[in-house]
Design an enzyme around this catalytic site. Structure first.
Site, PDB file in Angstrom:
ATOM      1  N   LYS A  76     -16.788 113.841  -2.952  1.00  0.00           N
ATOM      2  CA  LYS A  76     -15.958 113.390  -1.819  1.00  0.00           C
ATOM      3  C   LYS A  76     -16.152 114.308  -0.616  1.00  0.00           C
ATOM      4  CE  LYS A  76     -11.047 112.281  -0.878  1.00  0.00           C
ATOM      5  NZ  LYS A  76      -9.689 112.210  -1.491  1.00  0.00           N
ATOM      6  N   SER A 151      -7.353 107.725  -1.226  1.00  0.00           N
ATOM      7  CA  SER A 151      -8.292 108.052  -0.176  1.00  0.00           C
ATOM      8  C   SER A 151      -9.734 108.194  -0.660  1.00  0.00           C
ATOM      9  CB  SER A 151      -7.879 109.364   0.503  1.00  0.00           C
ATOM     10  OG  SER A 151      -7.880 110.432  -0.421  1.00  0.00           O
ATOM     11  N   SER A 175      -4.959 109.436  -5.067  1.00  0.00           N
ATOM     12  CA  SER A 175      -6.248 109.110  -4.457  1.00  0.00           C
ATOM     13  C   SER A 175      -7.431 109.010  -5.399  1.00  0.00           C
ATOM     14  CB  SER A 175      -6.589 110.138  -3.377  1.00  0.00           C
ATOM     15  OG  SER A 175      -5.932 109.789  -2.207  1.00  0.00           O
TER      16      SER A 175
HETATM   17  N1  GLN Z   1      -2.213 107.529  -0.440  1.00  0.00           N
HETATM   18  C1  GLN Z   1      -1.620 108.818  -0.584  1.00  0.00           C
HETATM   19  C2  GLN Z   1      -1.497 109.485   0.750  1.00  0.00           C
HETATM   20  O1  GLN Z   1      -1.935 108.920   1.717  1.00  0.00           O
HETATM   21  C3  GLN Z   1      -2.390 109.643  -1.552  1.00  0.00           C
HETATM   22  C4  GLN Z   1      -3.520 110.344  -0.933  1.00  0.00           C
HETATM   23  C5  GLN Z   1      -4.193 111.328  -1.838  1.00  0.00           C
HETATM   24  O2  GLN Z   1      -3.928 111.387  -3.040  1.00  0.00           O
HETATM   25  N2  GLN Z   1      -5.059 112.137  -1.247  1.00  0.00           N
HETATM   26  O3  GLN Z   1      -0.935 110.540   0.865  1.00  0.00           O
END
Ligand code: GLN
Length: 475
Positions: A76, A151, A175
């Site tokens: 990532k 994400s 995410s």
């Molecule tokens: N969708 C969640 C957020 O926007 C989780 C994101 C993540 O785990 N990095 O915070």
């Protein structure tokens, strides 16, 4: 050309000398090219991956290769890799080249994994659809009109579409698990502190974890056992010994499983996902496991707690991006103050700016106790409840997400609907416990459904073994 899905298949082919690492890398490079429109990879390290492959082929020939020889991994775009750019998919880090390598990534390289490139994601890990990336959106390979989740959307699609054997993502509030559910692959978030965060560009430091996407539980377990363990560069990383998860996958005991009434009866839960989840619980019962419904009255507080604490931490973590130390600096500034303001206004995307402002607000003197302190207290209640429950039960099972992958733009004007996508994933994040998403069939549109399994801290071995068993019960 051969089609590789799991590392097991790769290893067998390598053993029989039907293929070599250079051919495996070429296979993935070919796939990346034909599926470039999915936009999963931000950058492909073609030449360095081929060079690495050649070296590992030599090691294999002399019997000196590490245990990940033949494994091709994408990372990532929030994980630093020395000599390569890392942007956190943000314009504010455009041109930033990492000065060192993330410990987790280094440990994979030390076992002869090949790093194929960096993968698209929501800016600084903030999002649930991968629509917040400076590198553009990632398409879900199951339906290109739909989001891959976020994400770590690029990491999920890279595995889904066979662009690499496995990938690394990060999971702060879901995410890894949510995009795994949306794309029909396995996604694991370890216990907080199990894997060193050194080299991970921080979003919310008391939540951030590095997780793994793969096609099989075994591949996932193998990567996790290599990455996990204490790291002198991250004082929060645990010193507990790491087990060989991939060798402990045999599951034969009778499990005690809880499911939370409020998740299964949530009005936002898509009916087909409810059916698929209940079907698994029924199968577990018929296999002789104990399955019990439990009340979780705190469910409605989990998301607000998560969004107050993570934005607070993000507002602090992201203050370092100021035009002085890294990446982008506005060319339009006329003095120091305007340099800071313009750099941050131009460099960050909308969602990130929204969260920095929200986080700064909840940390401000007049609201600190009303929001931040209160959320810390609620976090403790959620964590205690979850851990107590996991002392009584071996596992908690719930859907990974309330809905399957939605269409692009569907939540554009409704941030609350977007945040609700994390409804079921944030409990494990707020509590710090490990959780995994495994595929649980598809809905009537053919979109993958995820099943989430949660267990108590540092019971990764038990979680992998049970998930491996569950993959035999799922459709
Ligand atoms: N969708 C969640 C957020 O926007 C989780 C994101 C993540 O785990 N990095 O915070």
């Amino acid at each position: 050309m051969e089609k590789f899905i799991s590392f097991d298949e790769i290893q067998k082919s390598l053993e029989k000398k039907e293929t070599d690492c250079q051919a495996i890398v070429s296979y993935y490079l070919q796939n990346i090219q034909t599926k470039a429109h999915l936009n999963a990879f931000v950058e492909v390290y073609e030449q360095s991956a081929l060079n690495q492959a050649k070296k590992i082929d030599e090691k294999l020939a002399s019997g000196k290769a590490g245990k990940l020889a033949g494994m091709v991994i994408g990372i990532k775009d929030v994980l630093c890799y020395q000599g390569h750019e890392s942007n956190a998919s943000s314009n504010i880090l455009a041109g930033y080249e990492a000065q060192f390598t993330t410990t987790a990534v280094q440990r994979l390289i030390d076992q002869d994994a090949i790093i194929l490139g960096r993968l698209n994601c929501d800016e600084f890990g903030m999002g649930s659809s991968n629509e917040n990336s400076a590198h553009g959106k990632v398409l879900n390979a199951a339906d290109e009109g739909r989001v891959p989740g976020g994400s770590s959307g690029g990491s999920a699609v890279a595995v889904q579409a066979n662009l690499c054997t496995a990938s690394l993502g990060t999971d702060t509030g879901g995410s890894v698990r949510q995009p795994a559910a949306f794309t029909g692959v396995i996604g694991m978030k370890p216990t907080y502190s199990r894997v060193s965060r050194w080299g991970l560009i921080a979003y919310a430091s008391s939540f951030d974890t590095i997780g793994v996407f793969s096609h099989t539980v075994k591949d996932n377990a193998l990567i996790m056992e290599v990455m996990a363990g204490h790291d002198e560069f991250d004082s929060t990383s645990s010193r507990k010994p790491v087990l060989h998860y991939s060798e402990l996958l045999h599951f034969e005991k009778k499990a005690k499983v809880a499911y939370l009434k409020e998740t299964i009866e949530s009005p936002s839960l898509q009916p087909e996902i409810k059916e698929h989840t209940l079907a698994i619980l029924d199968k577990l019962k018929s296999e002789g496991h104990e399955v019990q419904e439990v009340n979780f009255p705190l469910l409605e507080y989990v998301l607000p707690t998560y969004y107050i604490l993570t934005t607070a931490e993000a507002s602090s973590n992201l203050s370092r991006f100021d035009g002085v130390k890294y990446g982008y600096r506005s060319p339009n500034a006329h003095n120091l103050e305007s340099m800071y303001k313009m750099t941050r206004s131009e460099g960050f995307g909308e969602e990130v700016k929204k969260r920095i402002m929200l986080g700064t607000f909840v940390l401000s003197a007049s609201y600190y106790d009303a929001y931040f302190t209160k959320a810390q207290k609620v976090r403790r209640l959620i964590k205690d409840f979850t851990e107590d429950l996991l002392n009584d039960f071996d596992y908690i099972i719930m859907p990974t997400t309330p809905s399957s992958a939605f269409k692009f733009g569907e939540h554009r004007d409704d941030p609350v609907a977007m945040y609700l996508e994390d409804l079921f994933t944030v409990q494990a994040s707020v509590s710090g416990v490990p959780a995994i998403s495994i595929p649980n069939g598809t809905d009537s549109d053919g979109m993958p459904i995820g099943l989430q399994v949660i267990t108590n801290s540092f019971k990764e071995a038990e979680l992998y073994a049970f998930s491996n068993y569950l993959t035999k019960l799922t459709p």
